[in-house]
Design an enzyme around this catalytic site. Sequence first.
Site, PDB file in Angstrom:
ATOM      1  N   TYR A 141       0.859  -1.183   0.000  1.00  0.00           N
ATOM      2  CA  TYR A 141       0.000   0.000   0.000  1.00  0.00           C
ATOM      3  C   TYR A 141       0.893   1.230   0.000  1.00  0.00           C
ATOM      4  CZ  TYR A 141      -3.349   3.480   1.782  1.00  0.00           C
ATOM      5  OH  TYR A 141      -4.139   4.594   1.961  1.00  0.00           O
ATOM      6  N   ASP A 234       9.429   2.752  -0.796  1.00  0.00           N
ATOM      7  CA  ASP A 234       8.452   3.446   0.045  1.00  0.00           C
ATOM      8  C   ASP A 234       8.709   3.073   1.504  1.00  0.00           C
ATOM      9  OD1 ASP A 234       6.346   4.541   1.361  1.00  0.00           O
ATOM     10  OD2 ASP A 234       4.775   3.550   0.196  1.00  0.00           O
ATOM     11  N   LYS A 262       5.335   9.238   8.693  1.00  0.00           N
ATOM     12  CA  LYS A 262       5.149   8.764  10.068  1.00  0.00           C
ATOM     13  C   LYS A 262       6.206   9.281  11.056  1.00  0.00           C
ATOM     14  CE  LYS A 262       2.479   4.896   8.325  1.00  0.00           C
ATOM     15  NZ  LYS A 262       1.132   4.683   8.780  1.00  0.00           N
TER      16      LYS A 262
HETATM   17  N1  PLP Z   1       3.103   4.282   2.136  1.00  0.00           N
HETATM   18  C1  PLP Z   1       3.130   3.386   3.125  1.00  0.00           C
HETATM   19  C2  PLP Z   1       4.165   2.309   3.117  1.00  0.00           C
HETATM   20  C3  PLP Z   1       2.195   3.447   4.172  1.00  0.00           C
HETATM   21  O1  PLP Z   1       2.248   2.540   5.144  1.00  0.00           O
HETATM   22  C4  PLP Z   1       1.231   4.475   4.147  1.00  0.00           C
HETATM   23  C5  PLP Z   1       0.227   4.564   5.221  1.00  0.00           C
HETATM   24  O2  PLP Z   1       0.141   3.771   6.109  1.00  0.00           O
HETATM   25  C6  PLP Z   1       1.241   5.389   3.092  1.00  0.00           C
HETATM   26  C7  PLP Z   1       2.195   5.267   2.110  1.00  0.00           C
HETATM   27  C8  PLP Z   1       0.234   6.493   3.061  1.00  0.00           C
HETATM   28  O3  PLP Z   1       0.488   7.396   4.084  1.00  0.00           O
HETATM   29  P1  PLP Z   1      -0.664   8.377   4.611  1.00  0.00           P
HETATM   30  O4  PLP Z   1      -1.660   7.534   5.331  1.00  0.00           O
HETATM   31  O5  PLP Z   1       0.070   9.339   5.488  1.00  0.00           O
HETATM   32  O6  PLP Z   1      -1.244   9.040   3.414  1.00  0.00           O
END
Ligand code: PLP
Length: 450
Positions: A141, A234, A262
């Site tokens: 995700y 990511d 985060k």
């Molecule tokens: N990328 C990863 C690996 C994530 O775990 C998340 C959210 O948990 C995101 C992107 C998206 O981040 P946000 O919820 O701050 O939009």
Amino acid sequence: MSNHKEFSQALKVIPGGVDSPVRAFKNVGSEPFMVQKGKGAYIYDIEGNKYLDFVQSWGPLIFGHADKDIQDAVIKTAKNGLSFGASSPLETKLAKLILSKFDWLDKIRFVSSGTEATMSAIRLARGFSGKDKIIKFEGCYHGHSDSLLVKAGSGATTFGSSSSAGVPEDTAKNTYLAVYNDIDSVKNIVEKEDIGTIIIEPIAGNMGLVPADKEFLVKLRKICDEKKIVLILDEVMSGFRAGELGSYGIYGIKGDIVTFGKVIGGGMNVAAFAGRKEIMDMISPSGPVYQAGTLSGNPVSMAAGIASLTKIFASRNLYTKLENLANMFMIGLKNIAKNHGIALQVAVRGSMFGYFFTDKAVKNYNNALSADTKMFAKFHSGMIKEGIFLAPSQFETGFICDAMSEKEINFALKKANKVFDEISKDSAKKANKTKICSKKTVKKSVKNKK
Ligand code: PLP
């Protein structure tokens, strides 16, 4: 007001009663509690119930709730204004702190969410490579931007189809799906298609915790080098969570673009994408790839991030402590489950942990989907009743924070033992009932025959 009444009010004015779907507890078939406050390792609901919190706001709170140093930095900075819409030295300071850890990342741009970071990283990678087609992995995700919201298809080379209403098929068609930890699935796609970008969670935390095999990542990097594909790692979740260097500290693999989120915001709205100078200078106003944000780099968020990272860098053995606690929890949980005849797969990467109710190793999304979600829901509800807040879905990751110690882990394990006891008793009762029922049915049918 009770949790139930307050949630009922929320349902009237907010879709599903929540601002992010997983908070609704739908995956575990129950209703969420409503939060009043958090302190250290604990979160409290509006009825005054206290929960040991293994969610920690889904990762950002590495020092636990309401950490004094981060709070002080936020309050002090807020007194000078909440947002300027103009540059402040705090942005440069946080940029330098992050970049100081990764010698190949020259520049970084701050945004307000992980979704923005990956969406912008994809646009940048497309602008740099000049190619539209990308690969993502089933079960990874990367936030909810259109081209990344693509269904986990059944085959390795499945043509992308959107996993959400409202995503144009035309957008999804440029996203190809590969299988996590399966390098052949990547080869199959890059041999046929002119792929410009590959995006991956090097430590997947959104199908439960499924870390990549090192060999797989090494080969993935090699394919990207050979085919001149931009590799986006990511690390919105794993950055400064799996270790001080994120996945790089574990695998030694360098992304051409790395996304963060985060932990770099210490609980405030901060995310970022970083890369080599030649790539990052493609971003506006230096280059032709447009990207912007009213609240990007806002001072209060930057102050929280600076306080969080400064404290991380000053804490000796922080990640060793967190990893030891995560291992203690997962090994303990596996043993308790085993004693109850329940199969459990566990994984740990630094302060991240995950567990699946299955007897098979979990290496990819399909493996994860085969885990027993009903058992997960029972376990989750039981733990909530015992004052332990675990992520309300089989397909999420758990987090240890610095405010926890062996005492908290022992407490959680004791409660898990109790919950497994109850689940086992319940299943035994049900099995007994079925036995009695089927005996009755046999008798009845024999009678009928007569
Ligand atoms: N990328 C990863 C690996 C994530 O775990 C998340 C959210 O948990 C995101 C992107 C998206 O981040 P946000 O919820 O701050 O939009």
